[in-house]
Design an enzyme around this catalytic site. Structure first.
Site, mmCIF file in Angstrom:
data_model
loop_
_atom_site.group_PDB
_atom_site.id
_atom_site.type_symbol
_atom_site.label_atom_id
_atom_site.label_comp_id
_atom_site.label_asym_id
_atom_site.label_seq_id
_atom_site.Cartn_x
_atom_site.Cartn_y
_atom_site.Cartn_z
ATOM 1 N N SER A 1 0.805 -1.233 0.000
ATOM 2 C CA SER A 1 0.000 0.000 0.000
ATOM 3 C C SER A 1 0.833 1.276 0.000
ATOM 4 C CB SER A 1 -0.921 0.027 1.209
ATOM 5 O OG SER A 1 -1.941 -0.910 1.047
ATOM 6 N N VAL B 1 1.506 -3.445 3.875
ATOM 7 C CA VAL B 1 1.574 -4.699 4.623
ATOM 8 C C VAL B 1 2.867 -5.471 4.365
ATOM 9 C CG1 VAL B 1 -0.909 -5.077 4.999
ATOM 10 C CG2 VAL B 1 0.158 -5.915 2.893
ATOM 11 N N TYR C 1 -3.375 -3.352 -10.263
ATOM 12 C CA TYR C 1 -3.190 -2.826 -8.909
ATOM 13 C C TYR C 1 -2.344 -3.796 -8.068
ATOM 14 C CZ TYR C 1 -4.453 -2.532 -3.973
ATOM 15 O OH TYR C 1 -4.395 -2.520 -2.605
ATOM 16 N N TYR D 1 -4.682 4.679 7.609
ATOM 17 C CA TYR D 1 -6.001 4.041 7.751
ATOM 18 C C TYR D 1 -6.728 4.531 8.996
ATOM 19 C CZ TYR D 1 -3.613 1.183 4.396
ATOM 20 O OH TYR D 1 -2.899 0.787 3.334
ATOM 21 N N LYS E 1 0.414 3.426 -2.999
ATOM 22 C CA LYS E 1 -0.833 4.131 -3.333
ATOM 23 C C LYS E 1 -0.664 5.647 -3.537
ATOM 24 C CE LYS E 1 -3.718 0.592 -1.119
ATOM 25 N NZ LYS E 1 -4.368 0.195 0.142
HETATM 26 O O1 DON Z 1 -4.556 -4.951 -1.643
HETATM 27 C C1 DON Z 1 -3.996 -5.409 -0.644
HETATM 28 O O2 DON Z 1 -4.631 -5.899 0.286
HETATM 29 C C2 DON Z 1 -2.487 -5.345 -0.572
HETATM 30 N N1 DON Z 1 -1.918 -5.524 -1.873
HETATM 31 C C3 DON Z 1 -2.026 -4.051 -0.006
HETATM 32 C C4 DON Z 1 -2.634 -3.729 1.351
HETATM 33 C C5 DON Z 1 -1.747 -2.940 2.230
HETATM 34 O O3 DON Z 1 -0.567 -2.835 2.062
HETATM 35 C C6 DON Z 1 -2.400 -2.347 3.431
HETATM 36 N N2 DON Z 1 -1.403 -1.658 4.228
HETATM 37 N N3 DON Z 1 -1.020 -1.531 5.249
#
Ligand code: DON
Length: 402
Positions: A62, A259, A189, A241, A65
């Site tokens: 993320s 993540v 994505y 978040y 983003k």
């Molecule tokens: O779309 C997802 O769930 C992951 N590719 C990215 C989510 C993420 O990194 C949330 N962050 N803390």
């Protein structure tokens, strides 16, 4: 002398206790060494400092983003993106179906539903899926100042189980906020999230936003100042978040986590910082990353709401009375922004209206922003109208006068 900054970073890392668990909903992420820990800083001049595992690659997830959002803003303009993705904190976890009740727009581009929609907006609709992804990969590479690649194991591992993201994409497609095939958008994505970076890369990428869009290492303009400012604004309210409020209060640095264990934060004009430590808290934010950012913010006075030094020092006024003339001298110093320029205009106002020559010395001014230029040049024009012969010493041309 050997600069103490890397030692400071290493020592600060020692005080950060770990906890939480690596993300395992993307199976491949459960295979990373959870004990890795690194930190990197990048300054507006492009100087880099680091400690620990700052050069270990991990998947950006993320933390990609904000950069994809920047690319979408460049491609579609702010209004073109905002018609489809809002900029309101959702207060919900990152994988929630958070959409605006009236318009059906995803709440913001930092949560999955908004980031999936944003991915669709990064390039014109008639581009192929491959062209769109290459645009994003090349764009993130320009932010980093090196060619970034995709971790295909992570990509395949996530795409095989991305039922939730797929459902979010179908939801937005059904409301009509993008035109492309949802499965293509989720694939792109997910590839974007699987791009490999280091903490060192993320610090440079962040600093590129914090300089107003110019990569401080390569000197390349990557996005406009307006885009960079918009991205940082959304990071400051939505980047962490449903922990964004706590983060902004305690740390006070616009930031984004992923993540994969990365967090990057930006204090505009000061520093880009990034941490990497794979174990996450319940919000999906790296536990040691959050702890380290709290320490960095306190130790280095980086809180965005910290009050900068007073502007009085910007002006020194004195009268020189020596043959062949008496003259008023005003010397200025430091960076000139609104508050300093207001102080300069007050000093101009205090000069009695007479024929005395006025000397303005800008030789110790380091910079003047757009507002300062307008205010001070207008003040100079008015001093001239008052009848003062003017001598302006501006060897660095900070006033950018014709
Ligand atoms: O779309 C997802 O769930 C992951 N590719 C990215 C989510 C993420 O990194 C949330 N962050 N803390």
């Amino acid at each position: 002398m050997k600069t103490p900054l890397p030692d400071y970073l290493s020592e600060t890392m020692l005080g950060c206790f770990d906890g939480g668990a690596v993300a395992d909903y993307i199976p491949e992420l459960a295979n990373v060494d959870p004990d890795q820990f690194g930190v990197a800083l990048c300054t507006p001049e492009g100087t880099q400092y680091e400690a620990g595992d700052a050069e270990v690659e991990f998947s950006i997830q993320s933390a990609s983003k904000p950069f994809a959002y920047a690319l979408a803003l460049e491609t579609r303009g702010a209004a073109g993106v905002e018609a489809h993705v809002n900029v309101e904190p959702s207060g919900d976890p990152f994988n929630s179906a958070s959409v605006d009740e009236e318009t059906g727009r995803p709440d913001n581009p930092m949560i999955n539903i908004g980031a999936i929609t944003t991915y669709a907006l990064t390039a014109p609709d008639d581009w192929t899926a491959a062209e769109r992804f290459e645009h994003v990969r090349a764009g993130l590479s320009a932010f980093a100042g090196r060619e970034l690649s995709v971790d295909l194991d992570v990509y395949h591992s996530e795409i095989g189980t991305s039922y939730r993201n797929m459902s979010l994409a179908y939801l937005v497609r059904s409301i009509g906020h993008f035109e492309l095939e949802p499965s293509e958008v989720v694939a792109g994505y997910t590839r974007q999230c699987a791009i490999r970076v280091t903490a060192r890369d993320l610090a440079v990428m962040g600093m590129t936003l914090g300089t107003g869009g110019v990569n401080p290492v390569t000197g390349q303009r990557v996005v406009s100042e307006e885009t960079a400012q918009r991205v940082l604004s959304v990071m400051s309210t939505c980047g962490m978040y449903n922990a964004s409020g706590d983060w902004m209060t305690d740390v006070g640095i616009p930031a984004k986590s992923g993540v994969g264990g990365g967090i990057f934060g930006v204090l505009p004009g000061q520093v880009g910082a990034a941490t990497f430590s794979p174990r996450l808290d319940g919000f999906g934010n790296s536990v040691r990353g959050v702890a380290l950012f709290e320490r960095l913010s306190q130790d280095m006075g980086l809180h965005l709401m910290g009050v900068p030094p007073a502007s009085d020092a910007a002006v020194h006024t004195f009268t020189i009375d020596e043959a062949p003339e008496t003259r008023v001298v005003l010397a200025f110093q430091g960076p000139l922004r609104f508050a300093q320029s207001e102080r300069v205009l007050r000093a101009f106002e205090e000069i009695p209206i007479n024929e005395l020559p006025v000397h303005l010395d800008f030789s110790r001014v380091t910079s003047a922003d757009r507002v300062a230029l307008r205010m001070i040049n207008e003040g100079i024009r008015r001093l001239g109208l008052d009848g003062h012969p003017l001598h302006i010493d501006d060897p660095k041309d900070v006033l950018r006068r014709a």
